[in-house]
Scaffold this motif. Structure first.
Motif: not given
Lengths: 271, 261
Positions: A114, A122, A125, B13-14, B16-18, B20-22
Motif C-alpha cells: 500500500l 493504518i 490508527s 478505528q483499528v 476499520r483501517s485493518q 480497509y487495508a486487507n
C-alpha cells in the motif's frame, strides 16, 4: 497477609504521579519449544529449557526524563523495552505504567503493497488515533517525513531510509506520554537524523518521557539524562551518562579483564 | 462478552483501517483487482461442476447453483477458520509492538471473509433472481452466524496454534474432512434419505452445524423460501455459549502469547 502488603506497595507507587514507569524486581523467562517426543523421552531437566532474559531488574522512569539503555547484543535490552510497553508480562516482579506508552519500532503494521498515505492511516490508527485526528495530522506527518511524491507510491518501493523517515514521523506525531525507541534514531541520513533528534528534544520539553536504546554514544549524550547498562539480563550500572558510558566502553574493550577488576559484578552474573 | 464489545468499540478505528487495508491489498496486488472477488467462487464452481456433472454424470438439473451455494459457503467458513487459527502468529510483529487487545486480531479475518461471502452470495442471487424476495434479507442472519462461528473457533484454535504450530496443520486436515462431511457438493437430503445409513450416523451427521447452515442458505437462495428456523436457532444458541467460553479461555491464555510467537 502478603496480599495486604502488596496493595500497600501499590498505593505507595501510584501515589507519585511523576513516576511514568516503575519496574520492581522484574524477571523474564523464555521457555524453549520442546517437541512431544522429547517431552516424553527426553531429559526431565526443566532448567535447561529455560532462558532468563531478564533477572531482577528494578528502575523508575520519571516524568520529563529520558533514559538510555545500553548493553551488548542479546543482553536483554529489547525484552526490557517490551516489558515497559506492557507487551510482555513479567514472570516475576511488578510493572506499573502511568499514561500511554508507545514502543516505536519502525513501521508499525506497515503493508508494503500500500501507499505511504494508506500506511499513515493504518499505522496511526494502530497507535490509537481517530480518523479525524489522522486527517488533521496528515500534512504535518507528510511535511516531517519529507519524501515528496513517494507518499503516494507503495511502501515496497521505498528505500530503507525513506521508510524509517515515514515511520518516525508517524510515531512521534501521536505524542504518547512515554515514547520507547529501539535503535530507531540510527537510521536515515544526517539531515534527517538531526531533525529526529530535534524532535526528540521538543518532546522532552513537553514533559514527555522517553526510553532510548542506542549504540551511538553521541546521541545518548545529546538526549539522555540517565543511562542504564544491562548485561546478561542483569542491571550492571545506573547513573550519569558520561560515567556509565566510560565504564561500558572499558568493559566492551576487555570484558574479561573488566570483570576481574569488578568481582562483585562478576559474582552477580555467575552465581 | 461485554468487555470484548467494549474493546471493539474502543478500537473500531483499528478494525476499520485493518479491514480497509486487507481489502485494498487484494485489489492492488493483482492486475485483475476487484474481478478476483467474483472469479474466485466461479472458478471453484466450474471445477466441481466438471468433475461431478460431466465426469460422474451425477447432480441433475440446477446442480451448478447447488454446488456454488455449498462451495461459496464452505470456502468462506474454512478460510475464516484457517486464518483465525493463524491470526496471532501471523500478526506477531504487530502484537509485539502495539499493546492492543489481542481479541481484535481474531475478529478481523471473519469480517473480511464475510464481505467476500456476501459477494459470492450476490452472484447466486443474481443468477437465480426468481427466488429473490423479502425472505432473502434473512441471509444477513446467516452471515452474522458465520462470523460468530468462525470467531468462536478462532478463540480456541489461535491460542493452541500459538503454543503448538501443529494446530494449523491439524485444522487443515479437519477442514478437508469437514468439506466431505458437510453437504457442499450434495444436498443434505442425500444423507438423511439414504436408508442404508444407520440412524446413529445420521444423528452424528446432524451435529455438524454446517449441515444446517448450508441447507438454510440453499432454502433461501435456491428455493426462495424462509429456512427452517429451528436448527439455525439451536446452532446460534450453541455458538453463543461456546463463544462466551471461548472468550474466557482466550482472555486467560492470551497473556503469555506475545512470548510464544
Amino acid at each position: 497477609m502478603s496480599n495486604l502488603k502488596n496493595t500497600e506497595n501499590n498505593s505507595r507507587v501510584t501515589a507519585q504521579s511523576s513516576e511514568m514507569i516503575c519496574l520492581d524486581n522484574i524477571s523474564m523467562c523464555y521457555r524453549k519449544q520442546v517437541s512431544l517426543l522429547n517431552l516424553l523421552f527426553g531429559s526431565k531437566d526443566r532448567k535447561k529449557q529455560e532462558f532468563w532474559a531478564l533477572k531482577d531488574i528494578s528502575f523508575t522512569l520519571y516524568k520529563g526524563e529520558t533514559v538510555g539503555i545500553i548493553g551488548r547484543n542479546g543482553s536483554g535490552k529489547s525484552t526490557l523495552l517490551m516489558v515497559c510497553a506492557k507487551i510482555y508480562p513479567p514472570d516475576k516482579g511488578k510493572v506499573i505504567v502511568n499514561g500511554k506508552v508507545q514502543l516505536l519500532t519502525l513501521g508499525l503494521g506497515f503493508k508494503n503493497e500500500l501507499t505511504g498515505r494508506d500506511n499513515v492511516l493504518i499505522s496511526s490508527s494502530l497507535l490509537g488515533l481517530s480518523h479525524s485526528e489522522i486527517k488533521e495530522r496528515m500534512p504535518e506527518i507528510e511535511d516531517f517525513a519529507d519524501i515528496g511524491s513517494f507518499m503516494d507510491e507503495p511502501v515496497r518501493t521505498y528505500s530503507s531510509g525513506m521508510r524509517s523517515r515515514l515511520a518516525f514521523s508517524i510515531a512521534t506525531a501521536i505524542q504518547p506520554d512515554t515514547l520507547i525507541l529501539d535503535e530507531v534514531l540510527t537510521t536515515g541520513d544526517v539531515s534527517f537524523r538531526e531533525k529526529a533528534i530535534n524532535r526528540m528534544k521538543n518532546l522532552q520539553k513537553l514533559a514527555k518521557s522517553a526510553i532510548i536504546v542506542s549504540h551511538n554514544p553521541n546521541q545518548l549524550k545529546q538526549l539522555c539524562d540517565r543511562l542504564i547498562w544491562i548485561e546478561q539480563g542483569r542491571l550492571i550500572m545506573e547513573g550519569e551518562v558520561k560515567e556509565t558510558l566510560q565504564e561500558y566502553r572499558a568493559f566492551c574493550k576487555k570484558p574479561i579483564k573488566w570483570m576481574e577488576e569488578n568481582p562483585s559484578i562478576q559474582n552477580t552474573l555467575n552465581p | 462478552m461485554l468487555k470484548t464489545i467494549n474493546d471493539i468499540r474502543e478500537n473500531r478505528q483499528v478494525l476499520r483501517s485493518q479491514f480497509y487495508a486487507n481489502l485494498k491489498i487484494t485489489v492492488v496486488t493483482t492486475r485483475l483487482g476487484v474481478l478476483w472477488w467474483i472469479f474466485d467462487p466461479l472458478i471453484f464452481m466450474a471445477m466441481y461442476y466438471f468433475v461431478i456433472q460431466i465426469v460422474f454424470q451425477k447432480g441433475g438439473p440446477g446442480y451448478h447453483l447447488l454446488a456454488l451455494c455449498g462451495i461459496v459457503t464452505w470456502q468462506s467458513f474454512s478460510r475464516s477458520v484457517n486464518q483465525c487459527t493463524t491470526a496471532l502468529v501471523r500478526n506477531a510483529a504487530l502484537i509485539k509492538q502495539a499493546a492492543l487487545p489481542m481479541v481484535l486480531y481474531i475478529l478481523i479475518t471473519p469480517v473480511i471473509q464475510a464481505f467476500f461471502y456476501l459477494i459470492g452470495l450476490t452472484i447466486i442471487m443474481v443468477w437465480n433472481y426468481p427466488a429473490l424476495g423479502i425472505h432473502t434479507l434473512a441471509i444477513f442472519i446467516l452471515v452474522a452466524l458465520m462470523i460468530l462461528m468462525s470467531i468462536t473457533a478462532g478463540m480456541f484454535l489461535s491460542i493452541f496454534h500459538a503454543y503448538a504450530r501443529d494446530t494449523g496443520n491439524l485444522v487443515s486436515y479437519a477442514l478437508r474432512f469437514g468439506f466431505f462431511m458437510s453437504p457442499v457438493l450434495y444436498p443434505a437430503e442425500k444423507i438423511y434419505d439414504n436408508e442404508s445409513i444407520p440412524e446413529v450416523a445420521k444423528f452424528f451427521y446432524s451435529l455438524n452445524p454446517m449441515v444446517h447452515f448450508i441447507s438454510a442458505v440453499r432454502e433461501l437462495l435456491l428455493n426462495g423460501r424462509m429456512f427452517d428456523w429451528q436448527p439455525i436457532l439451536i446452532v446460534f444458541a450453541v455458538t453463543i455459549c461456546f463463544l462466551q467460553i471461548g472468550l474466557l479461555f482466550f482472555r486467560k491464555n492470551s497473556y503469555y502469547v506475545p512470548k510464544m510467537i
